[in-house]
Design a protein around this motif. Structure first.
Motif, PDB file in Angstrom:
ATOM      1  N   ARG A   1       3.038   1.441  10.071  1.00  0.00           N
ATOM      2  CA  ARG A   1       2.430   1.706   8.766  1.00  0.00           C
ATOM      3  C   ARG A   1       3.495   1.520   7.696  1.00  0.00           C
ATOM      4  NH1 ARG A   1      -2.262   3.222   7.544  1.00  0.00           N
ATOM      5  NH2 ARG A   1      -2.745   3.924   9.644  1.00  0.00           N
TER       6      ARG A   1
ATOM      7  N   PRO B   1     -10.400   3.897   4.265  1.00  0.00           N
ATOM      8  CA  PRO B   1     -10.141   5.266   3.794  1.00  0.00           C
ATOM      9  C   PRO B   1     -10.574   5.453   2.336  1.00  0.00           C
ATOM     10  CG  PRO B   1      -8.110   4.004   3.710  1.00  0.00           C
ATOM     11  CD  PRO B   1      -9.179   3.068   4.239  1.00  0.00           C
TER      12      PRO B   1
ATOM     13  N   ARG C   1       0.861  -1.185   0.000  1.00  0.00           N
ATOM     14  CA  ARG C   1       0.000   0.000   0.000  1.00  0.00           C
ATOM     15  C   ARG C   1       0.890   1.224   0.000  1.00  0.00           C
ATOM     16  NH1 ARG C   1      -4.897  -1.527   4.226  1.00  0.00           N
ATOM     17  NH2 ARG C   1      -5.374  -3.534   3.252  1.00  0.00           N
TER      18      ARG C   1
ATOM     19  N   GLU D   1       1.520   4.122   1.304  1.00  0.00           N
ATOM     20  CA  GLU D   1       1.239   5.033   2.403  1.00  0.00           C
ATOM     21  C   GLU D   1       2.501   5.202   3.245  1.00  0.00           C
ATOM     22  OE1 GLU D   1      -2.177   3.575   4.505  1.00  0.00           O
ATOM     23  OE2 GLU D   1      -1.427   1.549   4.722  1.00  0.00           O
TER      24      GLU D   1
HETATM   25 MG    MG Z   1      -5.310   1.776   5.887  1.00  0.00          MG
END
Ligand code: MG
Ligand code: ATP
Ligand code: ZN
Length: 307
Positions: free
Chosen positions: A162, A210, A153, A155
């Protein structure tokens, strides 16, 4: 546990300084130590031991999946900001010379790559639905899968919980609304019990994904209202904003409709999944029990190493 170190950047530095994670120069892309990997292996064994009671079919997907399948699943509509696709150079010698020239002058050479038809897998269950659909009608008792995959992902973050490339273990139930709801209830209980056995503080709360853009805000609100997503949260990099380490998702008939997942009588299947963020769980353990696995509390070591 002192409150002052509840800060993403200092937790990341702590993990680097103690040789638990290794910096690659890119946020969210790290090397893992042997101890870190062993913790993940032991935790997966705990999860699998629970899941084996229900006789799930195990499938291990690679970190890439069919791009058309990702498109059909609706991912680009909901989460375009997170997706990643694999591109490769497919030119001949003259284009190669051009590419090297662009690199030498610092120009963008990546536009000379073309799409390979492979997208990075964003969650372990996305490659499953087309795989199941291709196998014909779903039996009345439904289906249960135990999946694992590296996921991507986009991000980037200084929060070590994360990452951009991380592993997800999932159980996926495909069946009637009742079967899926019973599955989710049972894993909410089992998930709590596992985290309790690991002596980690937690709370379970309603959540939303999100979803992108203005329309996404409405989708997120409706997901929350309908109780379609729950998360088991553990304080990792922040006390105020605990981290989702387990997710419990009910997709209703979204994937059933999308992929034509049907019972023999033609009715559409519902689906749900429970996702375990393996790196997040490991980081939560290092955060709460210390950077040296050998010095973790005996009950925590017992819970992990007896699995
Ligand atoms: Mg997420
Ligand atoms: P968050 O709200 O923190 O972004 P999420 O809702 O996006 O989490 P899911 O999409 O439900 O998470 O993914 C399933 C599980 O994968 C999560 O419960 C979490 O443990 C893990 N996970 C999600 N994103 C990441 C990430 N960037 N790095 C590491 N683990 C992740
Ligand atoms: Zn899933």
């Amino acid at each position: 546990m002192d409150a002052k170190t509840f800060d993403a950047k200092s937790l990341l530095d702590d993990l680097f300084d103690n040789g638990v994670l290794f910096d690659s120069g890119i946020d969210g892309l790290y090397g893992r130590s042997g101890d870190f990997e062993e913790v993940i292996e032991r935790f997966e064994a705990m999860v699998l031991r629970e899941g084996e009671k229900d006789g799930a079919t195990r499938i291990h997907f690679p970190p890439g999946m069919s791009r058309p399948a990702l498109e059909k699943s609706g991912y680009m509509k909901s989460f375009p900001q997170l997706a990643g696709c694999v591109h490769s150079f497919m030119g001949g010698e003259s284009e190669h010379a051009e590419l090297l020239g662009k690199m030498a002058t610092g120009d963008d050479w990546t536009e000379m790559q073309e799409s390979t038809g492979i997208a990075m897998t964003p969650a372990a269950c996305y490659p499953l639905y087309p795989t199941v659909a291709a196998r014909g009608p779903v039996p009345d008792e439904g289906l249960l899968f135990a999946l694992s995959s590296y996921c991507f992902r986009h991000e980037p973050s200084k929060d070590p919980a994360r990452m951009q490339l991380f592993r997800m273990r999932e159980y996926v139930r495909i069946g009637t609304a009742e079967q899926v709801s019973a599955f989710r209830e049972s894993w909410l209980k089992r998930g709590r019990a596992m985290i309790e056995a690991l002596d980690l503080p937690m709370e379970v709360d309603a959540a939303n994904d999100p979803f992108f853009g203005r329309g996404g805000k409405m989708m997120a609100a409706s997901q929350r209202e309908q109780g379609l997503k729950f998360e088991l949260l553990i304080p990792v990099a922040s006390l105020k904003k605990p981290t989702a380490c387990l997710s419990f998702n009910y997709h209703q008939d979204h994937f059933g409709e999308t992929w034509g997942l049907k019972f023999a009588d033609g009715s559409t299947c519902h689906s749900g999944c429970v996702g375990f963020g393996l790196e997040r769980l490991a980081i939560a353990l290092f955060r709460h029990h210390g950077m040296d696995v050998k010095r973790w509390p005996a009950n925590v070591r017992e819970a992990l190493w007896s699995a």
